[in-house]
Design a protein around this motif. Sequence first.
Motif, mmCIF file in Angstrom:
data_model
loop_
_atom_site.group_PDB
_atom_site.id
_atom_site.type_symbol
_atom_site.label_atom_id
_atom_site.label_comp_id
_atom_site.label_asym_id
_atom_site.label_seq_id
_atom_site.Cartn_x
_atom_site.Cartn_y
_atom_site.Cartn_z
ATOM 1 N N PHE A 99 0.844 -1.189 0.000
ATOM 2 C CA PHE A 99 0.000 0.000 0.000
ATOM 3 C C PHE A 99 0.882 1.243 0.000
ATOM 4 O O PHE A 99 1.984 1.232 0.556
ATOM 5 N N THR A 100 0.400 2.286 -0.614
ATOM 6 C CA THR A 100 1.083 3.579 -0.560
ATOM 7 C C THR A 100 0.109 4.625 -0.031
ATOM 8 O O THR A 100 -0.919 4.904 -0.661
ATOM 9 N N LEU A 101 0.426 5.170 1.152
ATOM 10 C CA LEU A 101 -0.384 6.238 1.713
ATOM 11 C C LEU A 101 0.154 7.576 1.199
ATOM 12 O O LEU A 101 1.351 7.818 1.222
ATOM 13 N N PRO A 102 -0.741 8.443 0.735
ATOM 14 C CA PRO A 102 -0.265 9.717 0.173
ATOM 15 C C PRO A 102 0.373 10.605 1.235
ATOM 16 O O PRO A 102 0.031 10.534 2.416
ATOM 17 N N GLY A 103 1.283 11.433 0.818
ATOM 18 C CA GLY A 103 1.934 12.377 1.712
ATOM 19 C C GLY A 103 2.371 13.606 0.942
ATOM 20 O O GLY A 103 2.939 13.495 -0.149
ATOM 21 N N ALA A 104 2.100 14.799 1.501
ATOM 22 C CA ALA A 104 2.407 16.038 0.788
ATOM 23 C C ALA A 104 3.858 16.482 0.966
ATOM 24 O O ALA A 104 4.354 17.300 0.195
ATOM 25 N N ASN A 105 4.530 15.969 2.016
ATOM 26 C CA ASN A 105 5.946 16.291 2.268
ATOM 27 C C ASN A 105 6.170 17.806 2.402
ATOM 28 O O ASN A 105 7.107 18.362 1.847
ATOM 29 N N LEU A 106 5.322 18.458 3.198
ATOM 30 C CA LEU A 106 5.399 19.909 3.355
ATOM 31 C C LEU A 106 6.170 20.341 4.604
ATOM 32 O O LEU A 106 6.349 21.544 4.825
ATOM 33 N N GLY B 92 3.341 21.923 6.484
ATOM 34 C CA GLY B 92 2.312 20.901 6.658
ATOM 35 C C GLY B 92 1.796 20.841 8.083
ATOM 36 O O GLY B 92 0.591 20.650 8.312
ATOM 37 N N ALA B 93 2.694 21.026 9.056
ATOM 38 C CA ALA B 93 2.272 21.039 10.457
ATOM 39 C C ALA B 93 1.309 22.192 10.720
ATOM 40 O O ALA B 93 0.301 22.045 11.422
ATOM 41 N N ALA B 94 1.613 23.356 10.143
ATOM 42 C CA ALA B 94 0.738 24.517 10.321
ATOM 43 C C ALA B 94 -0.618 24.306 9.648
ATOM 44 O O ALA B 94 -1.670 24.629 10.208
ATOM 45 N N LEU B 95 -0.606 23.747 8.434
ATOM 46 C CA LEU B 95 -1.858 23.504 7.727
ATOM 47 C C LEU B 95 -2.720 22.462 8.447
ATOM 48 O O LEU B 95 -3.947 22.578 8.486
ATOM 49 N N GLY B 96 -2.086 21.441 9.004
ATOM 50 C CA GLY B 96 -2.824 20.430 9.748
ATOM 51 C C GLY B 96 -3.549 21.039 10.933
ATOM 52 O O GLY B 96 -4.722 20.731 11.199
ATOM 53 N N THR B 97 -2.866 21.928 11.663
ATOM 54 C CA THR B 97 -3.491 22.601 12.803
ATOM 55 C C THR B 97 -4.626 23.513 12.344
ATOM 56 O O THR B 97 -5.692 23.564 12.975
ATOM 57 N N PHE B 98 -4.413 24.222 11.246
ATOM 58 C CA PHE B 98 -5.440 25.111 10.696
ATOM 59 C C PHE B 98 -6.719 24.323 10.388
ATOM 60 O O PHE B 98 -7.823 24.720 10.792
ATOM 61 N N LEU B 99 -6.597 23.218 9.695
ATOM 62 C CA LEU B 99 -7.778 22.431 9.326
ATOM 63 C C LEU B 99 -8.484 21.869 10.546
ATOM 64 O O LEU B 99 -9.719 21.868 10.623
ATOM 65 N N ALA B 100 -7.712 21.392 11.521
ATOM 66 C CA ALA B 100 -8.302 20.833 12.737
ATOM 67 C C ALA B 100 -9.070 21.905 13.508
ATOM 68 O O ALA B 100 -10.182 21.656 14.005
ATOM 69 N N GLU B 101 -8.508 23.100 13.619
ATOM 70 C CA GLU B 101 -9.168 24.186 14.341
ATOM 71 C C GLU B 101 -10.438 24.632 13.626
ATOM 72 O O GLU B 101 -11.464 24.911 14.271
ATOM 73 N N MET B 102 -10.413 24.685 12.302
ATOM 74 C CA MET B 102 -11.585 25.130 11.548
ATOM 75 C C MET B 102 -12.750 24.150 11.725
ATOM 76 O O MET B 102 -13.892 24.558 11.993
#
Length: 476
Positions: free
Chosen positions: A209-216, A220-230
Amino acid sequence: MATLGKDALLAMIRDGKAMTLKQELRLTALLSIPAILAQLTSILMQYIDASMVGRLGADDSASIGLVSTTIWLFAGVCNAATTGFSVQVAHLIGAGRPAEARSVLRQSMITILIFGLAVGLAGCLISPFLPTWLKGNDHITGKASTYFLIFSLAIPFLTLDFLASGMLRSSGNIKVPSMLNVMMGVLDVIFNFFLIFPAHNLQVMGIDFTLPGANLGVTGAALGTFLAEMITCFAMVYYMCFKSKELRLNHEHGSFKPRGQCLRKAFKISLPMGLQHIVMCSAQITITAIVAPLGSIALAANTFAITAESLCYMPGYGIADAATTLVGQSIGAARRDLTRRFANITVVMGMTVMGLMGVLMWIGAPVMMSIMSPVPGIIEQGTAALRIEAWAEPMFAAAIVSYGIFVGAGDTLIPCAMNVVSMWGVRITLSALFVLHYHMGLTGVWTAMCIELIFRGSIYLWRLKSDRWIKIKHKA
Protein backbone atom coordinates in the motif's frame (compact mmCIF):
# COMPACT_ATOMS: atom_id res chain seq x y z
CA MET A 1 -31.60 8.09 48.27
CA ALA A 2 -30.77 8.21 44.57
CA THR A 3 -27.46 9.77 43.57
CA LEU A 4 -28.02 13.14 41.91
CA GLY A 5 -26.51 13.90 38.51
CA LYS A 6 -24.62 17.00 37.38
CA ASP A 7 -27.66 18.96 36.20
CA ALA A 8 -29.58 18.29 39.42
CA LEU A 9 -26.60 19.36 41.54
CA LEU A 10 -26.12 22.56 39.53
CA ALA A 11 -29.85 23.26 39.99
CA MET A 12 -29.31 23.08 43.76
CA ILE A 13 -26.87 26.00 43.47
CA ARG A 14 -29.33 28.09 41.47
CA ASP A 15 -32.28 27.20 43.73
CA GLY A 16 -30.46 28.10 46.94
CA LYS A 17 -30.63 24.59 48.39
CA ALA A 18 -28.14 23.37 50.99
CA MET A 19 -25.50 20.94 49.72
CA THR A 20 -23.61 18.33 51.68
CA LEU A 21 -19.83 18.00 51.40
CA LYS A 22 -20.35 14.74 49.51
CA GLN A 23 -22.56 16.50 46.95
CA GLU A 24 -20.06 19.34 46.57
CA LEU A 25 -17.22 16.88 46.00
CA ARG A 26 -19.33 14.88 43.54
CA LEU A 27 -20.26 17.96 41.51
CA THR A 28 -16.65 19.12 41.45
CA ALA A 29 -15.56 15.70 40.21
CA LEU A 30 -18.33 15.51 37.60
CA LEU A 31 -17.21 18.83 36.13
CA SER A 32 -13.47 18.27 36.55
CA ILE A 33 -12.98 14.72 35.30
CA PRO A 34 -14.19 15.26 31.69
CA ALA A 35 -12.05 18.42 31.44
CA ILE A 36 -8.99 16.66 32.91
CA LEU A 37 -9.36 13.68 30.57
CA ALA A 38 -9.81 16.02 27.62
CA GLN A 39 -6.71 17.99 28.57
CA LEU A 40 -4.66 14.81 29.00
CA THR A 41 -5.87 13.40 25.69
CA SER A 42 -5.14 16.70 24.00
CA ILE A 43 -1.62 16.68 25.41
CA LEU A 44 -1.04 13.15 24.18
CA MET A 45 -2.02 14.37 20.72
CA GLN A 46 0.42 17.28 21.11
CA TYR A 47 3.12 14.78 22.09
CA ILE A 48 2.52 12.90 18.85
CA ASP A 49 2.36 16.19 16.92
CA ALA A 50 5.65 17.38 18.46
CA SER A 51 7.35 14.06 17.83
CA MET A 52 6.35 14.27 14.15
CA VAL A 53 7.99 17.67 13.81
CA GLY A 54 10.91 16.50 15.93
CA ARG A 55 11.72 13.83 13.35
CA LEU A 56 12.37 16.60 10.82
CA GLY A 57 15.45 17.79 12.73
CA ALA A 58 16.55 20.45 15.21
CA ASP A 59 16.18 23.40 12.81
CA ASP A 60 12.56 22.61 11.90
CA SER A 61 11.71 22.09 15.57
CA ALA A 62 13.42 25.36 16.46
CA SER A 63 11.52 27.27 13.74
CA ILE A 64 8.22 26.39 15.44
CA GLY A 65 9.66 26.98 18.89
CA LEU A 66 10.81 30.44 17.87
CA VAL A 67 7.25 31.71 17.24
CA SER A 68 5.42 29.52 19.76
CA THR A 69 5.45 32.17 22.50
CA THR A 70 3.99 34.75 20.12
CA ILE A 71 1.29 32.24 19.21
CA TRP A 72 0.48 31.93 22.93
CA LEU A 73 0.27 35.72 23.08
CA PHE A 74 -2.26 35.99 20.25
CA ALA A 75 -4.29 32.98 21.43
CA GLY A 76 -4.31 34.27 25.03
CA VAL A 77 -5.59 37.70 24.02
CA CYS A 78 -8.39 36.10 21.99
CA ASN A 79 -9.33 33.81 24.87
CA ALA A 80 -9.36 36.77 27.27
CA ALA A 81 -11.76 38.64 24.98
CA THR A 82 -14.23 35.75 25.07
CA THR A 83 -14.02 35.34 28.86
CA GLY A 84 -15.67 38.70 29.49
CA PHE A 85 -18.85 37.33 27.90
CA SER A 86 -18.74 33.76 29.25
CA VAL A 87 -18.40 34.96 32.87
CA GLN A 88 -21.54 37.08 32.39
CA VAL A 89 -23.36 33.98 31.12
CA ALA A 90 -22.24 31.92 34.14
CA HIS A 91 -23.55 34.59 36.52
CA LEU A 92 -26.88 34.90 34.68
CA ILE A 93 -27.46 31.15 34.55
CA GLY A 94 -26.58 30.89 38.24
CA ALA A 95 -29.13 33.63 38.93
CA GLY A 96 -31.82 31.71 37.00
CA ARG A 97 -31.96 34.14 34.04
CA PRO A 98 -31.28 31.95 30.97
CA ALA A 99 -32.99 34.26 28.46
CA GLU A 100 -30.62 37.09 29.40
CA ALA A 101 -27.70 34.66 29.16
CA ARG A 102 -28.69 33.86 25.57
CA SER A 103 -28.93 37.58 24.82
CA VAL A 104 -25.32 38.02 25.97
CA LEU A 105 -24.35 35.07 23.79
CA ARG A 106 -25.87 36.66 20.68
CA GLN A 107 -24.08 39.94 21.27
CA SER A 108 -20.79 38.16 21.91
CA MET A 109 -20.79 36.25 18.63
CA ILE A 110 -20.66 39.37 16.43
CA THR A 111 -18.20 41.14 18.71
CA ILE A 112 -15.81 38.20 18.92
CA LEU A 113 -15.92 37.48 15.18
CA ILE A 114 -14.88 41.08 14.42
CA PHE A 115 -12.18 40.90 17.10
CA GLY A 116 -10.81 37.61 15.75
CA LEU A 117 -10.62 38.97 12.21
CA ALA A 118 -8.71 42.04 13.43
CA VAL A 119 -6.20 40.01 15.45
CA GLY A 120 -5.72 37.59 12.55
CA LEU A 121 -5.00 40.45 10.18
CA ALA A 122 -2.43 41.88 12.60
CA GLY A 123 -0.71 38.48 12.75
CA CYS A 124 -0.54 38.23 8.97
CA LEU A 125 1.01 41.69 8.72
CA ILE A 126 3.83 40.98 11.19
CA SER A 127 4.55 37.40 10.10
CA PRO A 128 7.38 38.30 7.63
CA PHE A 129 9.28 40.22 10.30
CA LEU A 130 8.57 38.32 13.53
CA PRO A 131 11.32 35.63 13.36
CA THR A 132 13.98 38.30 12.77
CA TRP A 133 12.69 40.35 15.71
CA LEU A 134 13.05 37.23 17.87
CA LYS A 135 16.72 36.85 16.85
CA GLY A 136 16.22 33.62 14.88
CA ASN A 137 19.07 32.56 12.63
CA ASP A 138 18.84 32.43 8.84
CA HIS A 139 18.25 28.65 8.84
CA ILE A 140 14.88 28.91 10.57
CA THR A 141 13.37 32.36 9.93
CA GLY A 142 11.68 31.50 6.62
CA LYS A 143 9.90 28.42 7.97
CA ALA A 144 9.00 30.21 11.20
CA SER A 145 7.42 33.08 9.24
CA THR A 146 5.29 30.70 7.15
CA TYR A 147 4.16 28.78 10.24
CA PHE A 148 3.04 31.98 11.99
CA LEU A 149 1.25 33.26 8.87
CA ILE A 150 -0.88 30.12 8.63
CA PHE A 151 -1.63 30.28 12.36
CA SER A 152 -2.77 33.89 11.92
CA LEU A 153 -5.20 32.87 9.16
CA ALA A 154 -6.78 30.41 11.62
CA ILE A 155 -7.28 32.98 14.42
CA PRO A 156 -10.94 33.86 13.58
CA PHE A 157 -11.88 30.15 13.80
CA LEU A 158 -9.84 29.70 16.98
CA THR A 159 -11.50 32.72 18.63
CA LEU A 160 -15.02 31.48 17.89
CA ASP A 161 -13.99 28.07 19.26
CA PHE A 162 -12.80 29.76 22.47
CA LEU A 163 -16.12 31.58 22.75
CA ALA A 164 -18.32 28.53 22.21
CA SER A 165 -16.21 26.36 24.49
CA GLY A 166 -16.28 28.97 27.27
CA MET A 167 -20.03 29.48 26.93
CA LEU A 168 -20.75 25.76 27.17
CA ARG A 169 -18.53 25.41 30.23
CA SER A 170 -20.21 28.39 31.87
CA SER A 171 -23.58 26.70 31.38
CA GLY A 172 -22.25 23.62 33.21
CA ASN A 173 -21.53 21.55 30.10
CA ILE A 174 -17.90 20.47 30.42
CA LYS A 175 -18.26 17.19 28.52
CA VAL A 176 -19.04 18.42 25.00
CA PRO A 177 -16.29 21.08 24.68
CA SER A 178 -13.86 18.58 26.18
CA MET A 179 -14.77 15.91 23.63
CA LEU A 180 -14.62 18.34 20.72
CA ASN A 181 -11.21 19.63 21.78
CA VAL A 182 -10.00 16.03 21.94
CA MET A 183 -11.35 15.62 18.42
CA MET A 184 -9.33 18.66 17.36
CA GLY A 185 -6.15 17.04 18.68
CA VAL A 186 -6.88 13.79 16.85
CA LEU A 187 -7.61 15.62 13.60
CA ASP A 188 -4.41 17.60 13.98
CA VAL A 189 -2.36 14.41 14.19
CA ILE A 190 -4.15 12.83 11.22
CA PHE A 191 -3.72 15.89 9.01
CA ASN A 192 -0.09 16.24 10.07
CA PHE A 193 0.61 12.63 9.13
CA PHE A 194 -0.44 13.28 5.56
CA LEU A 195 0.85 16.85 5.22
CA ILE A 196 4.25 16.80 6.97
CA PHE A 197 5.80 13.65 5.52
CA PRO A 198 6.22 12.16 2.02
CA ALA A 199 4.23 9.15 0.81
CA HIS A 200 4.36 6.09 3.10
CA ASN A 201 4.89 2.62 1.65
CA LEU A 202 3.26 -0.13 3.73
CA GLN A 203 2.79 -3.86 3.38
CA VAL A 204 -0.22 -5.56 4.98
CA MET A 205 -0.71 -9.32 4.60
CA GLY A 206 1.65 -9.38 1.64
CA ILE A 207 -0.14 -6.55 -0.16
CA ASP A 208 1.73 -3.28 -0.82
CA PHE A 209 0.00 0.00 0.00
CA THR A 210 1.08 3.58 -0.56
CA LEU A 211 -0.38 6.24 1.71
CA PRO A 212 -0.26 9.72 0.17
CA GLY A 213 1.93 12.38 1.71
CA ALA A 214 2.41 16.04 0.79
CA ASN A 215 5.95 16.29 2.27
CA LEU A 216 5.40 19.91 3.35
CA GLY A 217 7.38 19.74 6.60
CA VAL A 218 6.79 22.70 8.93
CA THR A 219 4.23 24.18 6.53
CA GLY A 220 2.31 20.90 6.66
CA ALA A 221 2.27 21.04 10.46
CA ALA A 222 0.74 24.52 10.32
CA LEU A 223 -1.86 23.50 7.73
CA GLY A 224 -2.82 20.43 9.75
CA THR A 225 -3.49 22.60 12.80
CA PHE A 226 -5.44 25.11 10.70
CA LEU A 227 -7.78 22.43 9.33
CA ALA A 228 -8.30 20.83 12.74
CA GLU A 229 -9.17 24.19 14.34
CA MET A 230 -11.59 25.13 11.55
CA ILE A 231 -13.54 21.86 11.73
CA THR A 232 -13.70 21.97 15.54
CA CYS A 233 -14.88 25.59 15.46
CA PHE A 234 -17.83 24.71 13.21
CA ALA A 235 -18.77 21.73 15.41
CA MET A 236 -18.52 23.73 18.66
CA VAL A 237 -20.56 26.69 17.41
CA TYR A 238 -23.21 24.37 15.92
CA TYR A 239 -23.67 22.51 19.21
CA MET A 240 -23.83 25.75 21.20
CA CYS A 241 -26.42 27.37 18.93
CA PHE A 242 -28.65 24.38 18.15
CA LYS A 243 -28.15 21.61 20.76
CA SER A 244 -27.27 23.15 24.13
CA LYS A 245 -30.23 23.00 26.52
CA GLU A 246 -29.37 26.32 28.16
CA LEU A 247 -27.89 28.27 25.24
CA ARG A 248 -29.48 27.14 21.95
CA LEU A 249 -30.72 30.05 19.89
CA ASN A 250 -32.98 28.33 17.35
CA HIS A 251 -36.08 28.38 19.58
CA GLU A 252 -36.35 32.13 20.08
CA HIS A 253 -35.64 35.38 18.27
CA GLY A 254 -33.30 38.08 19.51
CA SER A 255 -30.92 40.79 18.40
CA PHE A 256 -27.27 40.07 17.65
CA LYS A 257 -26.41 43.78 17.83
CA PRO A 258 -23.89 44.42 20.63
CA ARG A 259 -25.21 46.77 23.34
CA GLY A 260 -23.26 49.13 25.52
CA GLN A 261 -24.02 47.59 28.92
CA CYS A 262 -22.99 44.09 27.84
CA LEU A 263 -19.83 45.36 26.15
CA ARG A 264 -18.85 47.44 29.18
CA LYS A 265 -19.17 44.44 31.50
CA ALA A 266 -17.19 42.25 29.12
CA PHE A 267 -14.55 44.96 28.74
CA LYS A 268 -14.19 45.29 32.52
CA ILE A 269 -13.51 41.56 32.89
CA SER A 270 -11.50 40.98 29.71
CA LEU A 271 -9.27 44.05 29.66
CA PRO A 272 -7.13 43.09 32.68
CA MET A 273 -6.87 39.53 31.35
CA GLY A 274 -5.90 40.73 27.88
CA LEU A 275 -3.29 43.13 29.23
CA GLN A 276 -1.97 40.37 31.45
CA HIS A 277 -1.59 38.01 28.50
CA ILE A 278 0.17 40.70 26.50
CA VAL A 279 2.61 41.49 29.30
CA MET A 280 3.19 37.86 30.34
CA CYS A 281 3.57 36.53 26.82
CA SER A 282 5.87 39.43 26.08
CA ALA A 283 7.89 38.05 28.97
CA GLN A 284 7.77 34.58 27.35
CA ILE A 285 8.92 36.12 24.08
CA THR A 286 11.75 37.83 25.96
CA ILE A 287 12.77 34.45 27.38
CA THR A 288 12.69 32.99 23.85
CA ALA A 289 15.02 35.80 22.78
CA ILE A 290 17.31 34.87 25.71
CA VAL A 291 17.29 31.18 24.73
CA ALA A 292 17.59 31.64 20.93
CA PRO A 293 21.28 32.72 20.97
CA LEU A 294 22.07 29.47 22.84
CA GLY A 295 21.51 27.61 19.54
CA SER A 296 18.93 25.39 17.83
CA ILE A 297 19.51 22.51 20.26
CA ALA A 298 18.69 24.63 23.32
CA LEU A 299 15.73 26.31 21.59
CA ALA A 300 14.27 22.98 20.48
CA ALA A 301 14.87 21.44 23.93
CA ASN A 302 13.09 24.40 25.55
CA THR A 303 10.11 24.05 23.21
CA PHE A 304 9.80 20.28 23.64
CA ALA A 305 10.24 20.50 27.43
CA ILE A 306 7.35 22.98 27.58
CA THR A 307 5.19 20.54 25.62
CA ALA A 308 6.29 17.64 27.84
CA GLU A 309 5.57 19.59 31.02
CA SER A 310 2.04 20.32 29.83
CA LEU A 311 1.17 16.71 30.65
CA CYS A 312 1.52 17.76 34.30
CA TYR A 313 -0.18 21.13 34.32
CA MET A 314 -3.07 20.55 31.93
CA PRO A 315 -5.05 18.61 34.60
CA GLY A 316 -4.79 21.80 36.64
CA TYR A 317 -6.40 23.74 33.81
CA GLY A 318 -9.17 21.15 33.65
CA ILE A 319 -9.91 21.64 37.34
CA ALA A 320 -9.66 25.42 36.86
CA ASP A 321 -12.38 25.20 34.18
CA ALA A 322 -14.62 23.43 36.69
CA ALA A 323 -13.75 26.01 39.35
CA THR A 324 -14.74 28.88 37.04
CA THR A 325 -18.14 27.26 36.40
CA LEU A 326 -18.83 26.40 40.05
CA VAL A 327 -17.74 29.76 41.43
CA GLY A 328 -19.43 31.70 38.63
CA GLN A 329 -22.79 30.04 39.19
CA SER A 330 -22.44 30.28 42.99
CA ILE A 331 -21.72 34.01 42.67
CA GLY A 332 -24.72 34.43 40.37
CA ALA A 333 -26.91 32.63 42.89
CA ALA A 334 -25.55 34.87 45.72
CA ARG A 335 -24.19 31.80 47.59
CA ARG A 336 -21.14 33.13 49.46
CA ASP A 337 -20.79 29.99 51.58
CA LEU A 338 -20.84 27.73 48.54
CA THR A 339 -18.43 29.98 46.65
CA ARG A 340 -15.84 29.65 49.41
CA ARG A 341 -16.26 25.87 49.75
CA PHE A 342 -15.95 25.20 46.01
CA ALA A 343 -12.84 27.40 45.93
CA ASN A 344 -11.19 25.37 48.68
CA ILE A 345 -12.18 22.01 47.20
CA THR A 346 -10.86 22.79 43.71
CA VAL A 347 -7.54 24.23 44.92
CA VAL A 348 -6.80 21.21 47.11
CA MET A 349 -7.77 18.87 44.27
CA GLY A 350 -5.55 20.71 41.79
CA MET A 351 -2.50 20.77 44.07
CA THR A 352 -2.89 17.05 44.83
CA VAL A 353 -3.24 15.96 41.21
CA MET A 354 -0.42 18.14 39.90
CA GLY A 355 1.84 17.19 42.79
CA LEU A 356 1.49 13.54 41.83
CA MET A 357 2.04 14.40 38.16
CA GLY A 358 5.21 16.25 39.14
CA VAL A 359 6.61 13.09 40.74
CA LEU A 360 5.85 11.12 37.58
CA MET A 361 7.46 13.83 35.43
CA TRP A 362 10.68 13.78 37.47
CA ILE A 363 10.92 9.99 37.08
CA GLY A 364 9.89 9.81 33.43
CA ALA A 365 11.62 12.93 32.08
CA PRO A 366 14.15 11.06 29.87
CA VAL A 367 11.40 8.96 28.27
CA MET A 368 9.19 12.00 27.72
CA MET A 369 11.96 13.86 25.93
CA SER A 370 13.00 10.86 23.83
CA ILE A 371 9.43 10.72 22.51
CA MET A 372 9.80 14.33 21.39
CA SER A 373 13.12 14.05 19.60
CA PRO A 374 15.85 11.50 18.80
CA VAL A 375 18.61 14.16 19.12
CA PRO A 376 20.76 13.36 22.22
CA GLY A 377 21.47 17.01 23.05
CA ILE A 378 17.79 17.90 23.02
CA ILE A 379 16.95 14.91 25.25
CA GLU A 380 19.71 15.76 27.75
CA GLN A 381 18.87 19.45 28.12
CA GLY A 382 15.12 18.84 28.13
CA THR A 383 15.39 16.17 30.83
CA ALA A 384 17.35 18.51 33.11
CA ALA A 385 14.73 21.23 32.58
CA LEU A 386 11.79 18.96 33.40
CA ARG A 387 13.40 17.67 36.60
CA ILE A 388 13.88 21.23 37.80
CA GLU A 389 10.29 22.15 36.99
CA ALA A 390 8.82 19.10 38.74
CA TRP A 391 9.46 20.71 42.13
CA ALA A 392 7.14 23.63 41.30
CA GLU A 393 4.08 21.66 40.17
CA PRO A 394 1.96 21.83 43.40
CA MET A 395 2.36 25.61 43.68
CA PHE A 396 1.82 25.97 39.93
CA ALA A 397 -1.51 24.19 40.50
CA ALA A 398 -2.38 26.67 43.25
CA ALA A 399 -1.86 29.53 40.79
CA ILE A 400 -3.76 27.89 37.92
CA VAL A 401 -6.85 26.87 39.91
CA SER A 402 -6.96 30.06 41.98
CA TYR A 403 -6.92 32.09 38.79
CA GLY A 404 -9.87 30.06 37.48
CA ILE A 405 -11.70 30.79 40.74
CA PHE A 406 -11.07 34.53 40.47
CA VAL A 407 -12.22 34.57 36.83
CA GLY A 408 -15.46 32.85 37.83
CA ALA A 409 -15.99 35.57 40.43
CA GLY A 410 -15.31 38.29 37.85
CA ASP A 411 -12.24 39.35 39.87
CA THR A 412 -9.52 39.75 37.25
CA LEU A 413 -7.69 43.03 37.84
CA ILE A 414 -5.65 42.21 40.96
CA PRO A 415 -4.81 38.59 39.95
CA CYS A 416 -3.63 39.82 36.55
CA ALA A 417 -1.41 42.42 38.21
CA MET A 418 -0.01 39.69 40.48
CA ASN A 419 0.84 37.58 37.43
CA VAL A 420 2.63 40.45 35.75
CA VAL A 421 4.70 41.32 38.83
CA SER A 422 5.60 37.66 39.33
CA MET A 423 6.60 37.07 35.72
CA TRP A 424 8.61 40.24 35.12
CA GLY A 425 9.86 40.80 38.62
CA VAL A 426 10.96 37.23 39.29
CA ARG A 427 11.17 35.03 36.17
CA ILE A 428 12.61 37.49 33.66
CA THR A 429 15.00 39.04 36.16
CA LEU A 430 16.33 35.69 37.32
CA SER A 431 16.48 34.24 33.78
CA ALA A 432 18.62 37.13 32.57
CA LEU A 433 20.80 36.88 35.67
CA PHE A 434 21.32 33.11 35.45
CA VAL A 435 21.93 33.01 31.68
CA LEU A 436 23.78 36.24 30.97
CA HIS A 437 25.79 36.61 34.19
CA TYR A 438 26.20 33.08 35.56
CA HIS A 439 26.15 31.37 32.10
CA MET A 440 23.84 28.57 33.28
CA GLY A 441 22.27 28.14 29.81
CA LEU A 442 18.86 26.51 29.54
CA THR A 443 19.15 25.19 33.11
CA GLY A 444 19.22 28.79 34.33
CA VAL A 445 16.00 29.64 32.48
CA TRP A 446 14.13 26.69 33.98
CA THR A 447 15.52 27.30 37.48
CA ALA A 448 14.16 30.84 37.26
CA MET A 449 10.82 29.43 36.08
CA CYS A 450 10.62 27.03 39.02
CA ILE A 451 11.32 29.78 41.56
CA GLU A 452 8.78 32.11 39.95
CA LEU A 453 5.98 29.51 39.91
CA ILE A 454 6.46 28.77 43.60
CA PHE A 455 6.32 32.51 44.32
CA ARG A 456 3.21 32.97 42.15
CA GLY A 457 1.37 30.09 43.79
CA SER A 458 2.16 31.52 47.23
CA ILE A 459 0.75 34.97 46.51
CA TYR A 460 -2.36 33.46 44.91
CA LEU A 461 -3.05 31.36 48.01
CA TRP A 462 -2.58 34.48 50.11
CA ARG A 463 -5.27 36.32 48.11
CA LEU A 464 -7.57 33.29 48.06
CA LYS A 465 -7.50 33.15 51.85
CA SER A 466 -9.11 36.60 52.00
CA ASP A 467 -12.68 37.33 50.94
CA ARG A 468 -11.87 40.38 48.83
CA TRP A 469 -12.35 38.46 45.59
CA ILE A 470 -15.91 37.35 46.48
CA LYS A 471 -18.07 40.09 45.01
CA ILE A 472 -21.71 39.23 45.67
CA LYS A 473 -24.29 42.01 45.59
CA HIS A 474 -27.68 40.38 45.01
CA LYS A 475 -29.12 37.51 43.05
CA ALA A 476 -31.36 39.61 40.83
